[in-house]
Motif scaffolding. Structure first.
Motif, PDB file in Angstrom:
ATOM      1  N   ILE A   3      49.568  30.267  31.824  1.00 49.74           N
ATOM      2  CA  ILE A   3      49.300  31.195  33.178  1.00 49.74           C
ATOM      3  C   ILE A   3      47.760  31.315  32.809  1.00 49.74           C
ATOM      4  O   ILE A   3      47.154  31.661  32.097  1.00 49.74           O
ATOM      5  N   VAL A   4      47.014  31.023  34.076  1.00 53.57           N
ATOM      6  CA  VAL A   4      45.722  31.435  34.283  1.00 53.57           C
ATOM      7  C   VAL A   4      45.342  32.182  35.355  1.00 53.57           C
ATOM      8  O   VAL A   4      45.702  31.672  36.546  1.00 53.57           O
ATOM      9  N   ILE A   5      44.832  33.182  35.219  1.00 57.25           N
ATOM     10  CA  ILE A   5      44.456  34.107  36.473  1.00 57.25           C
ATOM     11  C   ILE A   5      43.025  34.632  36.493  1.00 57.25           C
ATOM     12  O   ILE A   5      42.558  35.094  35.482  1.00 57.25           O
ATOM     13  N   GLU A   6      42.429  34.347  37.550  1.00 54.11           N
ATOM     14  CA  GLU A   6      41.087  34.732  37.826  1.00 54.11           C
ATOM     15  C   GLU A   6      40.755  35.737  38.906  1.00 54.11           C
ATOM     16  O   GLU A   6      41.447  35.508  39.963  1.00 54.11           O
ATOM     17  N   ASN A   7      40.033  36.532  38.596  1.00 55.43           N
ATOM     18  CA  ASN A   7      39.674  37.408  39.868  1.00 55.43           C
ATOM     19  C   ASN A   7      38.096  38.005  39.774  1.00 55.43           C
ATOM     20  O   ASN A   7      37.570  37.989  38.565  1.00 55.43           O
ATOM     21  N   ASP A   8      37.620  38.268  40.929  1.00 57.75           N
ATOM     22  CA  ASP A   8      36.251  38.633  40.998  1.00 57.75           C
ATOM     23  C   ASP A   8      36.191  40.096  40.407  1.00 57.75           C
ATOM     24  O   ASP A   8      37.180  40.699  40.537  1.00 57.75           O
ATOM     25  N   THR A   9      35.103  40.347  39.662  1.00 58.20           N
ATOM     26  CA  THR A   9      34.876  41.517  39.024  1.00 58.20           C
ATOM     27  C   THR A   9      33.302  41.960  39.232  1.00 58.20           C
ATOM     28  O   THR A   9      32.232  41.187  39.199  1.00 58.20           O
ATOM     29  N   VAL A  10      33.276  43.305  38.744  1.00 63.16           N
ATOM     30  CA  VAL A  10      31.909  43.729  38.652  1.00 63.16           C
ATOM     31  C   VAL A  10      31.382  43.932  37.160  1.00 63.16           C
ATOM     32  O   VAL A  10      30.477  44.354  36.739  1.00 63.16           O
ATOM     33  N   ASP A  44      30.631  34.131  34.934  1.00 64.90           N
ATOM     34  CA  ASP A  44      30.275  33.821  36.176  1.00 64.90           C
ATOM     35  C   ASP A  44      30.761  34.877  37.319  1.00 64.90           C
ATOM     36  O   ASP A  44      31.234  34.225  38.348  1.00 64.90           O
ATOM     37  N   GLY A  45      30.884  36.167  36.896  1.00 66.28           N
ATOM     38  CA  GLY A  45      31.387  37.264  37.734  1.00 66.28           C
ATOM     39  C   GLY A  45      32.760  37.281  38.122  1.00 66.28           C
ATOM     40  O   GLY A  45      33.494  37.933  38.793  1.00 66.28           O
ATOM     41  N   LYS A  46      33.563  36.322  37.113  1.00 70.56           N
ATOM     42  CA  LYS A  46      35.082  36.200  37.183  1.00 70.56           C
ATOM     43  C   LYS A  46      35.524  36.932  35.909  1.00 70.56           C
ATOM     44  O   LYS A  46      35.250  36.691  34.776  1.00 70.56           O
ATOM     45  N   PHE A  47      36.766  37.692  36.353  1.00 69.38           N
ATOM     46  CA  PHE A  47      37.694  38.098  35.020  1.00 69.38           C
ATOM     47  C   PHE A  47      38.724  37.258  34.841  1.00 69.38           C
ATOM     48  O   PHE A  47      39.336  36.935  35.715  1.00 69.38           O
ATOM     49  N   CYS A  99      39.171  43.510  42.122  1.00 72.14           N
ATOM     50  CA  CYS A  99      38.520  42.790  43.243  1.00 72.14           C
ATOM     51  C   CYS A  99      37.927  44.074  44.018  1.00 72.14           C
ATOM     52  O   CYS A  99      36.961  44.028  44.766  1.00 72.14           O
ATOM     53  N   GLU A 100      38.855  45.357  44.013  1.00 73.85           N
ATOM     54  CA  GLU A 100      38.334  46.388  44.898  1.00 73.85           C
ATOM     55  C   GLU A 100      37.027  47.011  44.761  1.00 73.85           C
ATOM     56  O   GLU A 100      36.417  47.552  45.482  1.00 73.85           O
TER      57      GLU A 100
END
Length: 203
Positions: free
Chosen positions: A143-150, A194-197, A120-121
């Motif tokens: 467990i499912v974890i999603e975060n925004d990514t470049v 879609d921009g999510k890891f 995210c940073e």
């Protein structure tokens, strides 16, 4: 992780003491609340209720999983993202078998969230998100974890290298997660959409 757990338990002890003191003064608090209501002093009432929440810690440490050790790790990570424009959400509650150690479970959640924060940073947007969802799948934990990514594509081994300057002492998070999952013959996979890891784990 041990430091996070130590701070968490110290915070629980402080909150318990504050709650006991609050209960002792309960009649006084109720009388003050009733007075503000009678006088239509809603702004003062709101401020008073906020002070109660602050004093008792009701708006601070949260229970996410029901596992004290894991909750300690999650709460510590939440404090770390304060001021970073990262929204954190957690949905779900779970139970696990005794065969999965708290250490391994903490290692999984710690590294998942650390990696998500690092991802995210790098995102320029003012609105960045980390989302964790958990549920029991039979006797297993999902467990499912999603975060925004470049990041747009994954390397062949699906392990993203660290973006931190200190490569020698960083970059082991995803490997630690995979090792812990494999220890219990679990399933690990990740993807970018879609921009999510997105990381999916069944353990």
């Amino acid at each position: 992780m041990l430091d996070a757990q130590k701070k968490h338990f110290e915070e629980l002890q402080r909150r318990n003491a504050d709650v006991r003191a609050f209960r002792h003064d309960m009649c006084t608090h109720i009388a003050i609340i009733e007075k503000y209501l009678d006088l239509n002093e809603y702004d003062k009432l709101s401020e008073y209720l906020k002070s109660i929440k602050d004093t008792t810690g009701l708006n601070e440490t949260k229970s996410y999983t029901g596992n004290l050790a894991v909750d300690a790790v999650i709460n510590d990570q939440i404090r770390d993202i304060a001021g970073k424009n990262i929204k954190f959400s957690f949905d779900g509650f779970f139970s696990i078998g005794e065969e999965i150690s708290d250490f391994d479970l903490c290692s999984i959640f710690y590294n998942l969230i650390q990696n998500a924060i690092e991802g995210c940073e790098k995102v320029a947007s003012d609105s960045k998100n980390i989302s964790i969802k958990t549920k029991n799948i039979g006797e297993k934990l999902g467990i499912v974890i999603e975060n925004d990514t470049v990041v747009e594509t994954l390397p062949a081994d699906c392990i993203l290298p660290t973006t931190k300057e200190d490569k020698k002492n960083h970059g082991y998070g995803m490997k630690s997660i995979k090792n812990a999952v494999e220890k219990y013959n679990g399933i690990y996979n990740n993807s970018i959409k879609d921009g999510k890891f997105i990381v999916n784990i069944v353990i």
